[in-house]
Design a protein around this motif. Sequence first.
Motif, PDB file in Angstrom:
ATOM      1  N   ASP A 199      35.585  30.846  37.383  1.00  0.00           N
ATOM      2  CA  ASP A 199      36.374  31.617  36.502  1.00  0.00           C
ATOM      3  C   ASP A 199      37.863  31.600  36.974  1.00  0.00           C
ATOM      4  N   LEU A 200      38.107  31.670  38.254  1.00  0.00           N
ATOM      5  CA  LEU A 200      39.348  31.945  38.731  1.00  0.00           C
ATOM      6  C   LEU A 200      40.239  30.485  38.500  1.00  0.00           C
ATOM      7  N   ARG A 201      39.511  29.534  38.280  1.00  0.00           N
ATOM      8  CA  ARG A 201      40.116  28.187  38.136  1.00  0.00           C
ATOM      9  C   ARG A 201      40.803  28.217  36.773  1.00  0.00           C
ATOM     10  N   GLN A 202      40.162  29.016  35.911  1.00  0.00           N
ATOM     11  CA  GLN A 202      40.671  29.010  34.607  1.00  0.00           C
ATOM     12  C   GLN A 202      41.440  30.098  34.304  1.00  0.00           C
ATOM     13  N   ALA A 203      41.756  31.043  35.119  1.00  0.00           N
ATOM     14  CA  ALA A 203      42.170  32.371  34.714  1.00  0.00           C
ATOM     15  C   ALA A 203      43.746  32.207  34.304  1.00  0.00           C
ATOM     16  N   ILE A 204      44.586  31.344  34.855  1.00  0.00           N
ATOM     17  CA  ILE A 204      46.074  31.248  34.613  1.00  0.00           C
ATOM     18  C   ILE A 204      46.024  30.722  33.233  1.00  0.00           C
TER      19      ILE A 204
END
Length: 446
Positions: A199-204
């Motif tokens: 999820d972190l990879r898509q957060a930005i």
Amino acid sequence: MFEARKQAEQEIHQLVFYDPLTHLPNRRLLLDRLQQATAISTRSGRHGAVLFLDLDLFKKINDTKGHAMGDLMLVEVARRLQFCVREGDSVARLGGDEFVVVLEDLSLLPDEAATHAEIVAEKIRDELSRPYMLEGQEHHTTVSIGIELFRAHNENLGNLLKHADVAMYQAKAAGGNTVRFFDPKMQAVLDTRLAIETDLRQAIAKQQFLLQYQIQVNSCGKTIGAEVLLRWKHPERGFVFPDQFIPLAEETGLILPIGLWVLQTACAQLNAWQQDALTQDLILAVNVSAKQFHHADFVAQVRRVLLESGAKPSHLKLELTESTVLGNIQEAIAKMREIKQLGVNFSMDDFGTGYSSLAYLKRLPLDEVKIDRSFVSDITTDQSDAAIVQAIIGMTKALGLNVIAEGVETREQMNFLTKHGCHAFQGYLFGKPVPLKEVEALLQKD
């Protein structure tokens, strides 16, 4: 005759305790090493781990290419495994295509020990999946790995191996070429970690990050600036705490795009504040991670962000931790000087918790030192903390640096700090971290 007997004893020892093909310890020596490891773990209180490895589809290589080719692969696997572990760890061959790795002295905390064990397991998985050049031909295999943590001398050694073996079969059942923990709770921790990383990879891109602002004030209670603090608002998990995702972002390198976003957003806000008489003098403090600071492009990034945003460099304060600059102090000094030439200020964050020394403090082109909250919380009741805080304030004065205290929660703490020469503060006494609208409402009342 003595030499012949000695050689015979060495040969017997080799046959009894070592695998004749790979020359790795066998099951007998493994159990002895494991017993030593659990005894050491009992004394230190630190967790270790047993990794049970089984090559995927190895039988196919044996059946189609012959046992001699299979043996060459096993020898190479043994060599690669030894490359993946530390000097004090053990690698053994149980027989066939089964290997065991014993990792010692991982961590006092089970979650941290599990993470360290998984990192080693993933390193092994990557290493063993590389092509094998055997007698001029390229061959491939993967590995399934089961892990069991230990932290007691009284643990049954057979059960440790059995649990790791069960976990390995769980890895096989999941399709092979994977890692599984025996303890379901440990597996849940790692599953959550993997989900957070995904999820972190898509957060930005999904605009899930936001900044909160915690005001900084002077002795008169007037707001002089704020520290920007990163928050992640996940659509399903709600607010994810920074200590859950920042270390993961550091480890995966995602901290670089995240850190850049924070810098860009903070500088855009600075520029907006510069258009208003009420906020034009405020200084924004931005935390910079070690990986971000040491990135080759960092100075150019800061320069570019300042130009693109139109923010005044003198109103930007970059906060670094002691550990960030001490890795390579010469490089840190050079980089800080370049950024200082742009007009940007530097603050040393969490001061006093690391390797504080006057020698390096004198050399760094700092503007400010921030006294860590761990010293501030008990300054009115703990003589040791009070003495440390007074020493830090005295040191910064002698070097001509500003000083700010974080974690100020009571009027008594503020009075103590003011009395001893600290005139800038941050903490719940003045305001907790809040969204932009709330901090601007606070400023209207200031």
